[in-house]
Motif scaffolding. Structure first.
Motif, PDB file in Angstrom:
ATOM      1  N   VAL A  28       5.582   3.597   1.597  1.00 15.10           N
ATOM      2  CA  VAL A  28       4.977   2.275   1.201  1.00 15.10           C
ATOM      3  C   VAL A  28       5.083   1.202   2.487  1.00 15.10           C
ATOM      4  CG1 VAL A  28       5.367   0.074  -0.420  1.00 15.10           C
ATOM      5  CG2 VAL A  28       5.751   2.431  -1.349  1.00 15.10           C
ATOM      6  N   GLY A  48      -2.337  12.282   1.788  1.00 15.67           N
ATOM      7  CA  GLY A  48      -2.965  11.590   3.045  1.00 15.67           C
ATOM      8  C   GLY A  48      -3.519  10.322   2.906  1.00 15.67           C
ATOM      9  N   TYR A  49      -3.889   9.748   1.520  1.00 10.25           N
ATOM     10  CA  TYR A  49      -4.900   8.800   1.515  1.00 10.25           C
ATOM     11  C   TYR A  49      -3.991   7.769   1.103  1.00 10.25           C
ATOM     12  CZ  TYR A  49      -8.723  11.907   2.085  1.00 10.25           C
ATOM     13  OH  TYR A  49      -9.538  12.918   2.712  1.00 10.25           O
ATOM     14  N   VAL A  50      -4.202   6.274   1.231  1.00 12.46           N
ATOM     15  CA  VAL A  50      -3.460   5.324   0.888  1.00 12.46           C
ATOM     16  C   VAL A  50      -4.073   4.419  -0.165  1.00 12.46           C
ATOM     17  CG1 VAL A  50      -2.844   2.918   1.851  1.00 12.46           C
ATOM     18  CG2 VAL A  50      -2.571   4.796   3.223  1.00 12.46           C
ATOM     19  N   SER A  51      -3.426   4.248  -1.162  1.00 11.13           N
ATOM     20  CA  SER A  51      -4.103   3.576  -2.171  1.00 11.13           C
ATOM     21  C   SER A  51      -3.292   2.138  -2.623  1.00 11.13           C
ATOM     22  CB  SER A  51      -3.244   4.354  -3.367  1.00 11.13           C
ATOM     23  OG  SER A  51      -3.517   3.936  -4.806  1.00 11.13           O
ATOM     24  N   MET A  52      -4.153   1.236  -3.381  1.00 12.24           N
ATOM     25  CA  MET A  52      -3.530  -0.025  -3.487  1.00 12.24           C
ATOM     26  C   MET A  52      -2.438   0.075  -4.763  1.00 12.24           C
ATOM     27  SD  MET A  52      -7.436  -1.409  -3.279  1.00 12.24           S
ATOM     28  CE  MET A  52      -7.224  -3.252  -2.941  1.00 12.24           C
ATOM     29  N   PRO A  53      -1.869  -1.249  -5.103  1.00 13.98           N
ATOM     30  CA  PRO A  53      -1.188  -1.277  -6.159  1.00 13.98           C
ATOM     31  C   PRO A  53      -1.717  -1.240  -7.533  1.00 13.98           C
ATOM     32  CG  PRO A  53      -0.698  -2.998  -4.465  1.00 13.98           C
ATOM     33  CD  PRO A  53      -1.771  -2.198  -4.178  1.00 13.98           C
ATOM     34  N   GLY A  54      -1.248  -0.302  -8.438  1.00 12.14           N
ATOM     35  CA  GLY A  54      -1.826  -0.276  -9.649  1.00 12.14           C
ATOM     36  C   GLY A  54      -2.775   1.121  -9.791  1.00 12.14           C
ATOM     37  N   GLY A  55      -2.825   2.010  -8.526  1.00 14.46           N
ATOM     38  CA  GLY A  55      -3.951   2.861  -8.155  1.00 14.46           C
ATOM     39  C   GLY A  55      -3.071   4.118  -8.205  1.00 14.46           C
ATOM     40  N   LEU A  56      -3.830   5.227  -7.923  1.00 19.86           N
ATOM     41  CA  LEU A  56      -3.332   6.525  -7.808  1.00 19.86           C
ATOM     42  C   LEU A  56      -3.713   7.479  -6.924  1.00 19.86           C
ATOM     43  CD1 LEU A  56      -6.272   7.900  -8.866  1.00 19.86           C
ATOM     44  CD2 LEU A  56      -5.280   7.503 -11.288  1.00 19.86           C
ATOM     45  N   SER A  57      -3.257   8.691  -6.827  1.00 16.26           N
ATOM     46  CA  SER A  57      -3.589   9.531  -5.627  1.00 16.26           C
ATOM     47  C   SER A  57      -4.957   9.744  -5.668  1.00 16.26           C
ATOM     48  CB  SER A  57      -2.908  10.693  -6.035  1.00 16.26           C
ATOM     49  OG  SER A  57      -3.039  11.726  -4.851  1.00 16.26           O
ATOM     50  N   ARG A  58      -5.720   9.808  -4.401  1.00 17.45           N
ATOM     51  CA  ARG A  58      -7.149   9.942  -4.559  1.00 17.45           C
ATOM     52  C   ARG A  58      -7.428  11.440  -4.877  1.00 17.45           C
ATOM     53  NH1 ARG A  58     -10.879  11.706   0.323  1.00 17.45           N
ATOM     54  NH2 ARG A  58     -12.898  11.309  -0.428  1.00 17.45           N
ATOM     55  N   LYS A 106       1.214   5.539   0.849  1.00 15.50           N
ATOM     56  CA  LYS A 106       0.523   6.640   1.004  1.00 15.50           C
ATOM     57  C   LYS A 106       1.013   7.878   0.306  1.00 15.50           C
ATOM     58  CE  LYS A 106      -0.800   9.312   5.524  1.00 15.50           C
ATOM     59  NZ  LYS A 106      -0.370   9.057   6.894  1.00 15.50           N
ATOM     60  N   PHE A 163       0.726  -1.099  -0.217  1.00 12.87           N
ATOM     61  CA  PHE A 163      -0.009   0.046  -0.180  1.00 12.87           C
ATOM     62  C   PHE A 163       0.819   1.447  -0.061  1.00 12.87           C
ATOM     63  CE2 PHE A 163      -2.383  -3.456   2.035  1.00 12.87           C
ATOM     64  CZ  PHE A 163      -3.438  -3.486   1.407  1.00 12.87           C
TER      65      PHE A 163
END
Lengths: 125, 130
Positions: free
Chosen positions: A116, A73-83, A69, A67
């Motif tokens: 991470v 301040g938000y936590v994203s999963m692999p393959g994800g982006l910034s919220r 950060k 995961f």
């Protein structure tokens, strides 16, 4: 006779002989997804990509989950982006028999410093 | 002396087993521990939508989520792990899940509102330390 350890969920009779794996909190006849290593790693993202590299010392290619950060301040999963913020900031995880690679993409704005949290599992790929 | 609980796989001597993969269970190794699980339906009336689930753990937990992205509901429920992108000739949708110390956020970004997006999630007690 093989000895087993089984702990059923509340309301389930562990001795009934009719329970399914999901009826147990623990069943020693079923393999568990063991975490052999975990921790955090951080660095600066200044390119496309910037890679944070971690030696896993497993000798095989392990299953990894992680995961990240982002600066919002938000936590994203692999393959994800910034919220929020730069929609071109994203990341992915790769692994080989030696290292785990956390690849981060900078996007169109300033450098940033993700953190991470990684989990390395005993199951080889 | 440190006490441990170990259960080896069938055919493996628990007294001589030495690597994690020899064991069905070994208290030497941490495991994922459930906190909660469930389903949330995110209704998308425009090009973006977001639903939240409060976990109230006070720290950011290990989580996983799966979503059902469709352009034809008659296909039935087909879930994929988040994040995921669905693209066809005229339609695209990106679904993602985020977390902080209080909530999970289930986000839909699409070029065409198509209704309700179901997410199934698992939240574990394991603290990410982030």
């Amino acid at each position: 006779m093989s000895q087993v350890i089984k702990v059923s969920k509340q309301g389930k009779d562990v001795l009934s002989g009719t329970l399914t794996p999901n009826d147990y909190i623990f069943d020693s006849t079923l393999n568990t997804f063991k975490i052999v290593s975990s921790g955090t790693i951080s660095g600066t993202v200044s390119g496309d990509p910037s890679t944070l590299q971690l030696a896993h010392n497993q000798g095989t290619i392990p299953a990894v989950y992680a995961f990240a950060k982002f600066p919002d301040g938000y936590v994203s999963m692999p393959g994800g982006l910034s919220r929020t913020g730069d929609a071109n900031r994203w990341w992915k995880v790769e692994m080989d028999a030696t290292n785990v690679y956390f690849d981060f993409y900078k996007g169109t704005t300033a450098n940033y410093n993700p953190v991470v949290s990684y989990y390395i599992f005993e199951a080889p790929l | 002396m440190t006490q441990v609980i170990r259960v080896s796989k069938a055919g493996v001597n628990v007294g001589t087993a030495s690597v994690a993969n020899d064991f069905n269970y070994a208290s030497d190794y941490n495991t994922l521990k459930y906190h909660s699980s469930g389903t949330i339906n995110v209704v998308c009336a425009g090009t973006t939508a977001e639903g939240t689930v409060t976990h109230s753990l006070g720290y950011t937990p290990f989580f996983s989520s799966y979503s059902w992205v469709y352009d034809d509901p008659s296909e039935g429920a087909v879930y994929s792990m988040c994040p995921q992108v669905f693209v066809d000739a005229f339609y695209w949708t990106f679904v993602n899940t985020f977390a902080d110390a209080n909530k999970l956020y289930f986000q839909v970004v699409t070029n065409s509102a198509v209704g309700t997006f179901p997410f199934k999630y698992f939240i574990f007690r394991n603290n990410l330390g982030l």
